[in-house]
Design an enzyme around this catalytic site. Structure first.
Site, PDB file in Angstrom:
ATOM      1  N   THR A   2      39.415  75.305  64.843  1.00  0.00           N
ATOM      2  CA  THR A   2      39.786  76.437  65.708  1.00  0.00           C
ATOM      3  C   THR A   2      40.865  76.037  66.708  1.00  0.00           C
ATOM      4  O   THR A   2      41.721  76.852  67.073  1.00  0.00           O
ATOM      5  CB  THR A   2      38.570  77.003  66.464  1.00  0.00           C
ATOM      6  OG1 THR A   2      37.986  75.982  67.308  1.00  0.00           O
ATOM      7  CG2 THR A   2      37.520  77.518  65.498  1.00  0.00           C
ATOM      8  N   LEU A  40      34.545  72.313  62.693  1.00  0.00           N
ATOM      9  CA  LEU A  40      35.005  73.678  62.915  1.00  0.00           C
ATOM     10  C   LEU A  40      35.673  73.795  64.275  1.00  0.00           C
ATOM     11  O   LEU A  40      36.669  74.514  64.434  1.00  0.00           O
ATOM     12  CB  LEU A  40      33.826  74.662  62.818  1.00  0.00           C
ATOM     13  CG  LEU A  40      34.179  76.129  63.081  1.00  0.00           C
ATOM     14  CD1 LEU A  40      35.209  76.632  62.077  1.00  0.00           C
ATOM     15  CD2 LEU A  40      32.928  76.999  63.043  1.00  0.00           C
ATOM     16  N   TYR A  41      35.149  73.095  65.278  1.00  0.00           N
ATOM     17  CA  TYR A  41      35.781  73.094  66.601  1.00  0.00           C
ATOM     18  C   TYR A  41      37.234  72.651  66.479  1.00  0.00           C
ATOM     19  O   TYR A  41      38.154  73.297  67.005  1.00  0.00           O
ATOM     20  CB  TYR A  41      35.019  72.173  67.541  1.00  0.00           C
ATOM     21  CG  TYR A  41      35.738  71.913  68.847  1.00  0.00           C
ATOM     22  CD1 TYR A  41      35.877  72.926  69.791  1.00  0.00           C
ATOM     23  CD2 TYR A  41      36.285  70.659  69.133  1.00  0.00           C
ATOM     24  CE1 TYR A  41      36.547  72.697  70.988  1.00  0.00           C
ATOM     25  CE2 TYR A  41      36.945  70.423  70.324  1.00  0.00           C
ATOM     26  CZ  TYR A  41      37.080  71.440  71.245  1.00  0.00           C
ATOM     27  OH  TYR A  41      37.741  71.215  72.421  1.00  0.00           O
ATOM     28  N   ALA A  42      37.468  71.538  65.779  1.00  0.00           N
ATOM     29  CA  ALA A  42      38.830  71.039  65.596  1.00  0.00           C
ATOM     30  C   ALA A  42      39.685  72.045  64.853  1.00  0.00           C
ATOM     31  O   ALA A  42      40.859  72.257  65.184  1.00  0.00           O
ATOM     32  CB  ALA A  42      38.795  69.709  64.843  1.00  0.00           C
TER      33      ALA A  42
END
Length: 415
Positions: free
Chosen positions: A229, A225-227
């Site tokens: 965003t 999810l970090y990637a």
């Protein structure tokens, strides 16, 4: 030979479909945040907008900090995430060369806030004022732009970390998407508009297997999810550049390390646990494949950040109205020398003079990737970027800082 008309139509419809898909993803994530994320989770209690905006001394300090000191034609830079790892070093470097610098940070508790406060103290001694506030506060941001006519924004505020997204996904939407949009909204309405340099991430390469990673490679397969965003941020940047004429440069950082680093990073936590004689966990891929990272020393990253600022062209809009095409760039900032994590541990063992208790386990499905490797030829050509610090040298500097900072009677290091 001309391509068939149906092929052009296919590509057009495919592009529209892809655009609609990403738009739905962005809107869905933002909606998820507003429905499920408590707004107070990212700010500390003493950063109330009313309290800050009513303090005349606060305004005076912002104006003074934002004024260039000795550099003719110096920049006036708003640095978000100023009390973070990269933010602190960038603020200090800008101020050392005479630029005006105003910092902004919400001092959240993702990791020990006392480390962020210590960094803030360093910056205060360097005559950099760091405002305690949130990028999701438009009133505060507008006030900052009223007090200082910023020429540039260095946007480094973000919810970092790959694995934490599985525990608190809404925090990533709040900071990395909603916060970025809020900042861009204020920037596009400013007159004049600032040029923007912001931190994307090497994580956008996701499941890409082509190495080294190039800015031309596909980035539509995020593994966390970090990637996702950060990839969303790159698409949002394109939108604001296209519609409002904002000059925007994205920097894809590759595993930054060094003094005053983040405690959640492997090199930092390994150092802590090795000294305490606690076991450390080293992950490996299928068939005992070594996990490797393109570790990049903080001083090299700072040079890349400053190079991006200095080569950024002016935004072309005014008061939210575009007046011409604007610069849009993205660069890899890495070291081009991937190192197995096992070698990182061996170096730390020698520097700390303590044998690590290693537990080797298969890499879990938590969003991490097996390797990263940066192609930096574009940054070399356009920014004059040239990393010079190898892992052995960089870790030696980090360990020296760590032992000094965490020694009960030790002195606090300088940036």
């Amino acid at each position: 030979m001309d391509k068939p008309i149906y092929m052009n139509r296919f590509r057009y419809h495919f592009s529209i479909t892809k655009f609609v898909f990403w738009t739905c993803i962005f809107l869905g994530l933002i909606l998820l945040f507003f429905l499920h994320s408590p707004h107070s989770s990212s700010s500390t209690s003493d950063s109330s907008p009313r309290r800050i905006l009513a303090d005349p001394d606060w305004e005076t300090r912002v104006i003074k900090s934002g004024k260039p000191r000795s550099r003719a034609g110096g920049h006036r830079v708003l640095v978000t995430g100023a009390a973070g790892f990269v933010g602190t070093h960038v603020c200090a470097a800008l101020r050392r060369r005479g630029d005006g610098v105003v910092g902004l940070d919400n001092f959240n508790a993702y990791y020990d806030p006392s480390l962020k406060q210590a960094r803030r103290s360093l910056l205060e001694r360097a005559d950099v004022f760091v405002v305690n506030g949130d990028i999701n506060d438009p009133t505060l941001l507008k006030k900052l732009f009223e007090l200082v006519q910023f020429t540039h924004v260095m946007h480094l505020a973000a919810q970092a970390g790959v694995r934490y997204a599985m525990k608190n996904p809404s925090s990533y939407v709040h900071s990395n998407i909603a916060g970025f949009v809020n900042l861009l909204e204020v920037c596009k309405s400013a007159n004049p508009q600032p040029a923007i340099v912001w931190a994307s991430s090497s994580s956008v390469y996701g499941l890409n297997t082509k190495i080294p990673f190039s800015e031309k490679d596909r980035t539509d397969q995020p593994s966390s999810l970090y990637a996702a965003t950060k990839k969303a941020g790159e698409e949002i940047a394109h939108t604001y550049n296209h519609i409002y004429g904002l000059s925007i440069t994205g920097l894809r950082f590759f595993t930054v390390y060094g003094p005053w680093g983040r405690p959640d990073m492997a090199y930092f936590s390994f150092t802590k646990d090795i000294l305490k004689r606690k076991p450390i966990t080293i992950f490996e891929g299928p068939h005992h494949f070594s996990v490797a990272r393109d570790f990049t020393y903080i001083d090299d990253i700072v040079k890349g950040c400053l190079g991006a600022l200095d080569t950024a062209k002016k935004s072309t809009g005014s008061g939210g109205i575009k007046k011409g095409p604007a610069q849009l760039r993205v660069f890899n900032l890495g070291n081009t020398s991937p190192v197995p994590v096992s070698k990182l541990v061996n170096i730390l063992e020698k520097l700390l003079k303590v044998k690590a208790k290693k537990i080797v386990l298969p890499m879990p499905a938590n969003g991490d990737v097996l390797f990263t490797h940066a192609n930096i030829s574009l940054a070399q050509r356009e920014l004059g970027y040239k990393p010079t610090t190898d892992l052995q040298t960089g870790l030696k500097k980090f360990v020296r800082w760590y032992l000094d900072y965490y020694t009960p009677t030790g002195k606090k290091s300088n940036v």
